[in-house]
Design an enzyme around this catalytic site. Structure first.
Site, PDB file in Angstrom:
ATOM      1  N   HIS A  58       0.701  -0.891  -0.098  1.00  0.00           N
ATOM      2  CA  HIS A  58       0.198   0.233   0.003  1.00  0.00           C
ATOM      3  C   HIS A  58       0.731   1.122   0.208  1.00  0.00           C
ATOM      4  CE1 HIS A  58      -3.719  -2.178   1.645  1.00  0.00           C
ATOM      5  NE2 HIS A  58      -3.606  -2.421   0.124  1.00  0.00           N
ATOM      6  N   CYS A  74       5.356  12.231  -7.665  1.00  0.00           N
ATOM      7  CA  CYS A  74       4.819  13.987  -8.669  1.00  0.00           C
ATOM      8  C   CYS A  74       3.175  12.754  -9.094  1.00  0.00           C
ATOM      9  CB  CYS A  74       5.237  13.427  -9.828  1.00  0.00           C
ATOM     10  SG  CYS A  74       4.494  14.817 -10.862  1.00  0.00           S
TER      11      CYS A  74
HETATM   12  N1  APR Z   1      -1.321  -8.125  17.160  1.00  0.00           N
HETATM   13  C1  APR Z   1      -2.215  -8.687  16.912  1.00  0.00           C
HETATM   14  N2  APR Z   1      -3.425  -8.510  15.915  1.00  0.00           N
HETATM   15  C2  APR Z   1      -3.694  -7.733  16.629  1.00  0.00           C
HETATM   16  C3  APR Z   1      -3.052  -6.713  17.627  1.00  0.00           C
HETATM   17  C4  APR Z   1      -2.004  -6.873  18.112  1.00  0.00           C
HETATM   18  N3  APR Z   1      -1.254  -6.431  18.949  1.00  0.00           N
HETATM   19  N4  APR Z   1      -3.886  -5.478  17.387  1.00  0.00           N
HETATM   20  C5  APR Z   1      -4.776  -6.015  16.460  1.00  0.00           C
HETATM   21  N5  APR Z   1      -4.823  -7.010  16.182  1.00  0.00           N
HETATM   22  C6  APR Z   1      -5.730  -7.643  14.644  1.00  0.00           C
HETATM   23  C7  APR Z   1      -7.238  -7.032  14.474  1.00  0.00           C
HETATM   24  O1  APR Z   1      -7.146  -8.131  15.725  1.00  0.00           O
HETATM   25  C8  APR Z   1      -7.426  -6.964  12.652  1.00  0.00           C
HETATM   26  O2  APR Z   1      -7.916  -8.102  11.838  1.00  0.00           O
HETATM   27  O3  APR Z   1      -4.884  -7.068  13.653  1.00  0.00           O
HETATM   28  C9  APR Z   1      -6.475  -6.271  12.358  1.00  0.00           C
HETATM   29  C10 APR Z   1      -6.403  -5.035  11.765  1.00  0.00           C
HETATM   30  O4  APR Z   1      -7.242  -4.976  11.138  1.00  0.00           O
HETATM   31  P1  APR Z   1      -7.197  -3.700  10.061  1.00  0.00           P
HETATM   32  O5  APR Z   1      -7.815  -2.792  10.737  1.00  0.00           O
HETATM   33  O6  APR Z   1      -8.440  -4.406   9.433  1.00  0.00           O
HETATM   34  O7  APR Z   1      -6.158  -3.917   9.314  1.00  0.00           O
HETATM   35  P2  APR Z   1      -5.226  -4.585   8.037  1.00  0.00           P
HETATM   36  O8  APR Z   1      -6.263  -5.881   7.844  1.00  0.00           O
HETATM   37  O9  APR Z   1      -4.250  -3.959   7.326  1.00  0.00           O
HETATM   38  O10 APR Z   1      -6.353  -3.530   6.760  1.00  0.00           O
HETATM   39  C11 APR Z   1      -5.719  -3.418   5.616  1.00  0.00           C
HETATM   40  O11 APR Z   1      -7.114  -1.403   5.066  1.00  0.00           O
HETATM   41  O12 APR Z   1      -7.569   0.243   6.005  1.00  0.00           O
HETATM   42  C12 APR Z   1      -7.609  -0.479   5.391  1.00  0.00           C
HETATM   43  O13 APR Z   1      -4.765   0.722   4.635  1.00  0.00           O
HETATM   44  C13 APR Z   1      -5.988   0.371   5.763  1.00  0.00           C
HETATM   45  O14 APR Z   1      -3.757  -1.007   5.083  1.00  0.00           O
HETATM   46  C14 APR Z   1      -4.567  -1.173   5.550  1.00  0.00           C
HETATM   47  C15 APR Z   1      -5.786  -2.528   4.918  1.00  0.00           C
END
Ligand code: APR
Length: 265
Positions: free
Chosen positions: A138, A146
């Site tokens: 991402h 640019c």
């Molecule tokens: N250790 C392990 N897992 C964790 C922890 C931790 N300390 N804290 C939170 N989590 C888990 C949550 O349970 C959840 O499943 O991390 C996950 C975060 O999920 P999202 O917020 O949906 O993030 P992600 O999967 O990276 O989303 C992908 O979506 O919003 C966009 O750009 C953003 O790159 C991101 C993409």
């Protein structure tokens, strides 16, 4: 330093008091592996004290929908507002440090012949921790490019008054992140699929597994015979499909796993 963060010096491979029971089969598998691929998401940065994209929309920024701050249309409408939002997020990132989970992945990379770290995070914390073979799906909030000619730059002058311009073509610079409605960088995505398919063990760490196409990488790995391991604070849609589900904080489980695999450091 916010609570819950660790420095490299805190990665102590000799004291060992595991937070969860790590399956011995998993430890043996990791030690023997020559090709490991890891996918990380927002949860991997959580223990550094970084809020997720949506959580960071607090205070002044709460009035905006995510697409109003992170889409090509929003940038075309009000580039200065978008620059202010990203400047604010960059400041938040500069105030945090990688956590013990980031450093454990650095240690794992040193010991696995072919190790690929795919991340959906734009915060650059894996790079700051010292990981080397990283695919940033991402983009990276600390870089800009640019919006017209695509030239990348790590340096720009931000006077907070006007939008910084490209030195090559004078087009408006923009953060090098993937916005809503934009495709992922092709080369990174192709390499991520290749590394997932080629892996013997695939780790899905701190990601909800619902954002595509990153979420399909685990399936690409599994369909090619890889063993799936999930490390997450809670169950996700991927959990029923994995071979090992380790529930807890990645900043605790990953250092434990690395210490269990290589107790001699
Ligand atoms: N250790 C392990 N897992 C964790 C922890 C931790 N300390 N804290 C939170 N989590 C888990 C949550 O349970 C959840 O499943 O991390 C996950 C975060 O999920 P999202 O917020 O949906 O993030 P992600 O999967 O990276 O989303 C992908 O979506 O919003 C966009 O750009 C953003 O790159 C991101 C993409």
């Amino acid at each position: 330093m916010p609570s819950g963060t660790h420095t490299a010096g805190e990665f102590d491979s000799h004291s060992f008091d595991s937070v969860i029971d790590l399956p011995i089969e998993l430890i043996r598998l990791v030690i023997r592996s020559t090709r490991i691929t890891v996918l990380t998401g927002a949860g991997a940065s959580q223990e550094s004290g970084l809020r997720t994209f949506r959580d960071s929309q607090s205070g002044l920024w709460a009035q905006y929908k995510p697409e109003d701050l992170a889409s090509p249309q929003a940038f075309a409408r009000d580039p200065k507002l978008i620059w202010e939002w990203y400047a604010w997020r960059r400041e938040a990132i500069k105030a945090v440090r990688p956590n013990a989970g980031h450093y454990a992945l650095v240690e794992m990379e040193k010991r696995i012949p072919v190790f690929t770290l795919i991340t959906q995070n734009v915060d650059g914390l894996h790079r700051m921790a010292g990981s080397r073979n990283i695919l940033e799906l991402h983009g990276n909030i600390l870089r800009v490019r640019c919006s017209v000619c695509g030239t990348f730059t790590d340096f720009w002058r931000d006077d907070h008054e006007s939008v910084p311009l490209c030195e090559t073509c004078h087009g408006m610079l923009r953060p090098d992140v993937v916005w809503f409605g934009e495709p992922l960088p092709r080369k990174e995505l192709e390499e991520a699929v290749k590394a997932s398919r080629a892996s013997e063990v695939f780790f899905s760490i701190g990601t909800s597994g619902v954002v595509q196409p990153a979420a399909t990488l685990a399936y690409a790995a599994r369909n090619n015979g890889s063993v799936l391991v999930e490390i997450n604070a809670e169950p996700t849609p991927l959990t029923p499909k994995v071979d090992f589900a380790l529930h807890g904080r990645s900043g605790e489980i990953l250092p434990d796993l690395v210490r269990a695999c290589w107790p001699q450091g």
